[in-house]
Write a protein that holds these residues in place. Structure first.
Motif, PDB file in Angstrom:
ATOM      1  N   TYR A  50      38.103  34.587  41.216  1.00  0.00           N
ATOM      2  CA  TYR A  50      37.192  34.891  42.319  1.00  0.00           C
ATOM      3  C   TYR A  50      36.549  36.270  42.132  1.00  0.00           C
ATOM      4  CZ  TYR A  50      35.523  35.961  47.010  1.00  0.00           C
ATOM      5  OH  TYR A  50      34.734  36.312  48.069  1.00  0.00           O
ATOM      6  N   ASN A  51      37.341  37.233  41.672  1.00  0.00           N
ATOM      7  CA  ASN A  51      36.845  38.607  41.547  1.00  0.00           C
ATOM      8  C   ASN A  51      36.046  38.849  40.277  1.00  0.00           C
ATOM      9  OD1 ASN A  51      37.786  39.781  43.948  1.00  0.00           O
ATOM     10  ND2 ASN A  51      39.844  40.062  43.103  1.00  0.00           N
ATOM     11  N   ARG A  52      36.083  37.918  39.345  1.00  0.00           N
ATOM     12  CA  ARG A  52      35.424  38.138  38.055  1.00  0.00           C
ATOM     13  C   ARG A  52      33.927  38.370  38.258  1.00  0.00           C
ATOM     14  NH1 ARG A  52      36.935  33.542  35.260  1.00  0.00           N
ATOM     15  NH2 ARG A  52      38.980  34.519  34.994  1.00  0.00           N
ATOM     16  N   GLY A  53      33.445  39.484  37.736  1.00  0.00           N
ATOM     17  CA  GLY A  53      32.025  39.805  37.828  1.00  0.00           C
ATOM     18  C   GLY A  53      31.619  40.504  39.114  1.00  0.00           C
ATOM     19  N   ARG A  54      32.542  40.692  40.032  1.00  0.00           N
ATOM     20  CA  ARG A  54      32.209  41.355  41.296  1.00  0.00           C
ATOM     21  C   ARG A  54      32.297  42.862  41.139  1.00  0.00           C
ATOM     22  NH1 ARG A  54      32.397  37.713  45.543  1.00  0.00           N
ATOM     23  NH2 ARG A  54      32.829  39.323  47.087  1.00  0.00           N
ATOM     24  N   ALA A  55      31.453  43.580  41.872  1.00  0.00           N
ATOM     25  CA  ALA A  55      31.473  45.033  41.835  1.00  0.00           C
ATOM     26  C   ALA A  55      32.838  45.541  42.287  1.00  0.00           C
ATOM     27  CB  ALA A  55      30.375  45.598  42.738  1.00  0.00           C
ATOM     28  N   ALA A  56      33.234  46.712  41.752  1.00  0.00           N
ATOM     29  CA  ALA A  56      34.572  47.245  42.020  1.00  0.00           C
ATOM     30  C   ALA A  56      34.846  47.374  43.518  1.00  0.00           C
ATOM     31  CB  ALA A  56      34.735  48.599  41.329  1.00  0.00           C
ATOM     32  N   GLY A  57      33.838  47.745  44.276  1.00  0.00           N
ATOM     33  CA  GLY A  57      34.030  47.926  45.712  1.00  0.00           C
ATOM     34  C   GLY A  57      34.017  46.646  46.511  1.00  0.00           C
ATOM     35  N   ARG A  58      33.853  45.514  45.833  1.00  0.00           N
ATOM     36  CA  ARG A  58      33.781  44.241  46.547  1.00  0.00           C
ATOM     37  C   ARG A  58      34.858  43.263  46.102  1.00  0.00           C
ATOM     38  NH1 ARG A  58      32.040  43.306  51.074  1.00  0.00           N
ATOM     39  NH2 ARG A  58      30.940  41.366  50.700  1.00  0.00           N
ATOM     40  N   ARG A  59      35.886  43.756  45.434  1.00  0.00           N
ATOM     41  CA  ARG A  59      36.965  42.882  44.991  1.00  0.00           C
ATOM     42  C   ARG A  59      37.881  42.555  46.167  1.00  0.00           C
ATOM     43  NH1 ARG A  59      37.159  42.495  39.494  1.00  0.00           N
ATOM     44  NH2 ARG A  59      35.920  44.032  38.351  1.00  0.00           N
TER      45      ARG A  59
END
Length: 414
Positions: A50-59
């Motif tokens: 789910y977190n793959r490719g998401r900005a660090a602040g949006r994990r």
């Protein structure tokens, strides 16, 4: 960002640029007990996906999980419900509204085969809303119709895009289930370059008419295109050298190729090496396709086909055509942009949309020719006969379209 890329991003046609509608789901996590320990590994794998490719602040972080477990062949399927806490977005350059912290309720299905995980399904949306799965899928379908129309408007060939059996899948679901991210890394076995005897090719050629191509197969919900591309090539090579067309086992490669990753993806160069190491390939009848990894049950006594070596082919498309017409079908890798919605015709996407550096699907070149003065490659795919032109894809020839010339290879049968 280049002007072309800015335009395509606005149109939502760059990979990942067009998020699917969020899937709201009913109920919260109140009253959930402590998760069983066996669910934590699959849940963490699903969270990582789910977190793959998401900005660090949006994990997101895992808040609670529950689910059930069932056997599937030699693997285990985990059906999970999980709540994820998503931190508020502070940076408007990388995040979209809403900016507040939210709790998501997600449904995941994770397949565990011999310790390797595959994400089969992912549906997430805000807690405490009443939209059903069916309604959400209809939203995905509507978004995909608009996306197909944009692809249609920008295609320079004769291809028609529209409703297919994949039209209710999000872009991420389609990539995760059917495509192969390992191809773009190209970290497989090194192969010697092939010797090209001639660059002169006949105006058209089709190995289907010569009896060197088996029926279109279906990889199912498994990123095993690399195995189908290689077996198709070996089938053709064996036919040309031995006169017998045998349908060969992709499942043997999923189970016994210790370098590649079965349904998670692989590389043709590794598959050729595995066939040599194993001592050959069994037929489809003897080692049938299951669409998920199993313990290797290869028997050298049942092997019907062997290979002596493998070679890398030229990136020059004229040389590729000449080699194909003389030597047989060719394993290639392409960028699968637009193929989710492809129906028929010759595809010719804009290069920024179908970058040759982002190849993610392995297929088989079986011929080439011209339709209405448009040169094409005839490509055997592995998504069944109910996709494309009875399972085939036609791509513009001579322009390096979608990287078709970047990873061409063949087995060698003496």
């Amino acid at each position: 960002m280049a002007p072309w890329l800015q335009l395509l991003s606005l149109l939502g046609l760059l990979p990942g640029a067009a998020p699917a509608p969020s899937q709201p789901r009913a109920a919260g996590a109140r009253g959930w007990g402590p998760p069983p320990p066996e669910l934590l590994g699959p849940a963490r794998f699903a969270l990582e996906a789910y977190n793959r490719g998401r900005a660090a602040g949006r994990r997101a972080v895992l808040a609670a999980v529950r689910g059930r477990v069932r056997r599937a062949g030699h693997g285990t399927v985990y059906s999970l419900e999980a709540t994820l806490e998503e931190e508020p977005c502070r940076d408007p350059t990388v995040c979209q509204l809403p900016l507040t912290k939210q709790t998501l309720l997600c449904s995941f299905e994770v397949l565990d085969e011999l310790g390797k995980h595959v994400l089969l399904r992912r549906d997430c949306g805000p807690v405490d809303t009443k939209v059903t799965e069916t309604q959400w899928r209809m939203g995905v379908f509507a978004n995909n119709l608009m996306r197909a129309q944009k692809i249609q408007a920008l295609d320079r060939g004769t291809a028609q895009y529209g409703i297919t059996k994949f039209s209710d899948l999000t872009e991420e679901e389609f990539r995760t289930i059917y495509l192969n991210p390992f191809l773009r890394e190209d970290t497989g076995q090194r192969m010697l370059p092939a010797t090209f005897l001639s660059e002169l090719a006949p105006p058209a050629w089709d190995w289907r008419k010569e009896g060197a191509v088996t029926e279109v197969k279906d990889q199912g919900m498994c990123g095993s295109c690399w195995a189908f591309s290689v077996t198709g090539n070996v089938e053709g090579q064996w036919f040309l050298k031995r006169g017998a067309l045998l349908s060969l086992s992709e499942q043997e490669l999923l189970d016994c190729d210790e370098t590649d990753k079965a349904c998670l993806g692989g590389l043709p160069s590794n598959a050729y090496a595995a066939i040599k190491t194993l001592g050959g390939l069994e037929t489809e009848d003897d080692y049938s396709y299951q669409g998920h990894m199993q313990p290797c049950s290869f028997s050298s006594e049942k092997a019907k086909v062997y290979i002596n070596d493998s070679v890398a082919l030229s990136k020059n498309e004229k040389k590729l055509a000449a080699w194909l017409a003389t030597m047989g079908p060719i394993s290639v890798a392409i960028n699968a942009f637009g193929m989710q919605f492809y129906r028929h015709g010759i595809a010719h996407p804009l290069r920024p949309l179908c970058s040759p550096w982002l190849i993610d699907h392995a297929v088989l070149l079986v011929g080439y020719g011209n339709r209405s003065d448009i040169p094409f490659w005839a490509i055997k795919n592995s998504w069944g006969t109910n996709w494309g032109e009875k399972g085939y894809y036609y791509l513009h020839r001579g322009s390096g379209a979608c990287g078709v010339n970047t990873m061409a290879s063949s087995a060698v049968v003496d």
